[in-house]
Design a protein around this motif. Structure first.
Motif, mmCIF file in Angstrom:
data_model
loop_
_atom_site.group_PDB
_atom_site.id
_atom_site.type_symbol
_atom_site.label_atom_id
_atom_site.label_comp_id
_atom_site.label_asym_id
_atom_site.label_seq_id
_atom_site.Cartn_x
_atom_site.Cartn_y
_atom_site.Cartn_z
ATOM 1 N N TYR A 95 0.823 -1.194 0.000
ATOM 2 C CA TYR A 95 0.000 0.000 0.000
ATOM 3 C C TYR A 95 0.868 1.260 0.000
ATOM 4 C CZ TYR A 95 -3.788 -3.218 1.109
ATOM 5 O OH TYR A 95 -4.692 -4.253 1.074
ATOM 6 N N GLU A 96 0.322 2.317 -0.557
ATOM 7 C CA GLU A 96 1.090 3.552 -0.756
ATOM 8 C C GLU A 96 1.567 4.158 0.553
ATOM 9 O OE1 GLU A 96 0.519 7.931 -2.925
ATOM 10 O OE2 GLU A 96 -1.081 6.418 -2.972
ATOM 11 N N PHE A 97 0.725 4.103 1.584
ATOM 12 C CA PHE A 97 1.080 4.727 2.859
ATOM 13 C C PHE A 97 2.079 3.900 3.656
ATOM 14 C CE2 PHE A 97 -2.725 2.161 3.473
ATOM 15 C CZ PHE A 97 -2.344 1.356 4.529
ATOM 16 N N ALA A 98 2.428 2.693 3.173
ATOM 17 C CA ALA A 98 3.352 1.836 3.914
ATOM 18 C C ALA A 98 4.498 1.339 3.041
ATOM 19 C CB ALA A 98 2.606 0.645 4.499
ATOM 20 N N SER A 99 4.713 1.947 1.898
ATOM 21 C CA SER A 99 5.779 1.526 0.996
ATOM 22 C C SER A 99 6.509 2.746 0.471
ATOM 23 C CB SER A 99 5.197 0.711 -0.167
ATOM 24 O OG SER A 99 4.278 1.481 -0.907
ATOM 25 N N GLY A 106 5.387 1.154 7.397
ATOM 26 C CA GLY A 106 4.757 -0.139 7.173
ATOM 27 C C GLY A 106 5.521 -1.302 7.768
ATOM 28 N N ALA A 107 6.854 -1.194 7.830
ATOM 29 C CA ALA A 107 7.662 -2.315 8.297
ATOM 30 C C ALA A 107 7.904 -2.296 9.801
ATOM 31 C CB ALA A 107 9.001 -2.336 7.561
ATOM 32 N N LEU A 108 7.923 -1.113 10.413
ATOM 33 C CA LEU A 108 8.264 -1.024 11.835
ATOM 34 C C LEU A 108 7.180 -0.371 12.689
ATOM 35 C CD1 LEU A 108 12.022 0.042 11.560
ATOM 36 C CD2 LEU A 108 11.111 -2.235 11.997
#
Length: 255
Positions: A95-99, A106-108
């Protein structure tokens, strides 16, 4: 002890001389709210754990994990896919808000907040009630986590290109060859391994060079003029190197 008077023992009032049987306390005054940890609660935990363990073992026997080919660091087109229990995080990073520039979120950040909320749930809701309706904070956090995990996992499975994934991870025929052979060295120097792989079994960008059944002349013609997905003009080496490559590939056979 006094001489000739025998022995005298001093008792400690802190140690009870009466043996009490290992009987759990009576929790009848708190119906539905609590119970003895041993053996009532612990026995239930063991029974549920045994059912899940046996079910998991049956699944691993009936559906063994598929194996893919040996990892090839020269294959830049390979897209790794995590195991099923990490698919929800894998989908979240799409998703755009997490990539992109927000990969850290998005990862942490988001997984950290989610798991942190689950860890804090026992401290946020410390009531003695066992009914879900009486514990809205703990139940709400758990339902939110389960719903998000199921939805993201389903989205990852539904949107993934499984046919392409099966092709890129397919175990291909390998061949034994000498990495010091002049033909292999010429392939390496010309950059052919980027498409055909370090083990020459091919990648998503290039076909396998093992067991082609072609003559050196045919291989030389393809290297210069191209064929199928290989465009012409890819060979940049000398004629002597091309001859060494053609003879090397023509001798490659499957194990």
């Amino acid at each position: 002890m006094h001489r000739g008077k025998g022995m005298k023992f001093v008792g400690d009032s802190r140690v009870s001389a009466e043996k009490k049987p290992n009987i759990p306390k009576d929790y009848s005054e708190y119906p539905g709210k609590t119970e003895a940890f041993w053996p009532n609660f612990l026995l239930k935990e063991w029974m549920v754990g045994a059912v899940f363990l046996i079910g998991y073992l049956c699944l691993t026997i009936a559906h063994p994990s598929p194996l893919e080919r040996i990892a090839d660091p020269t294959d830049t087109s390979y897209i790794p896919l995590p195991d099923w229990y990490f698919l929800f995080l894998y989908q979240l990073l799409k998703y755009e808000f997490a990539s992109g520039p927000y990969t850290v979120i998005g990862a942490l950040v988001m997984p950290g907040l989610a798991f942190g909320a689950l860890l804090l749930a026992p401290f946020l809701d410390r009531g003695p009630e066992r009914r879900p309706s009486k514990r809205p904070v703990a139940v709400g956090l758990m339902l939110l986590a389960v719903t998000a995990t199921i939805f993201l996992t389903w989205q990852s499975v539904a949107t993934h290109d499984w046919e392409a994934a099966a092709q890129q991870g397919q175990i291909k025929e390998a061949a034994e060859f000498d990495a010091e052979d002049p033909g292999y060295k010429a392939l390496e120097a010309s950059g052919c391994l980027m498409c055909h792989g370090a083990d020459l079994t091919g990648t998503a960008a290039g076909v396998t060079l093992v067991g082609t059944g072609l003559t050196p002349e045919e291989i030389s013609n393809i290297a210069v003029n191209g064929q199928n997905t290989m465009p012409p003009g890819q060979w940049k080496g000398t004629d002597e190197e091309l001859q060494a490559v053609a003879e090397f590939i023509s001798k490659l056979g499957a194990e």
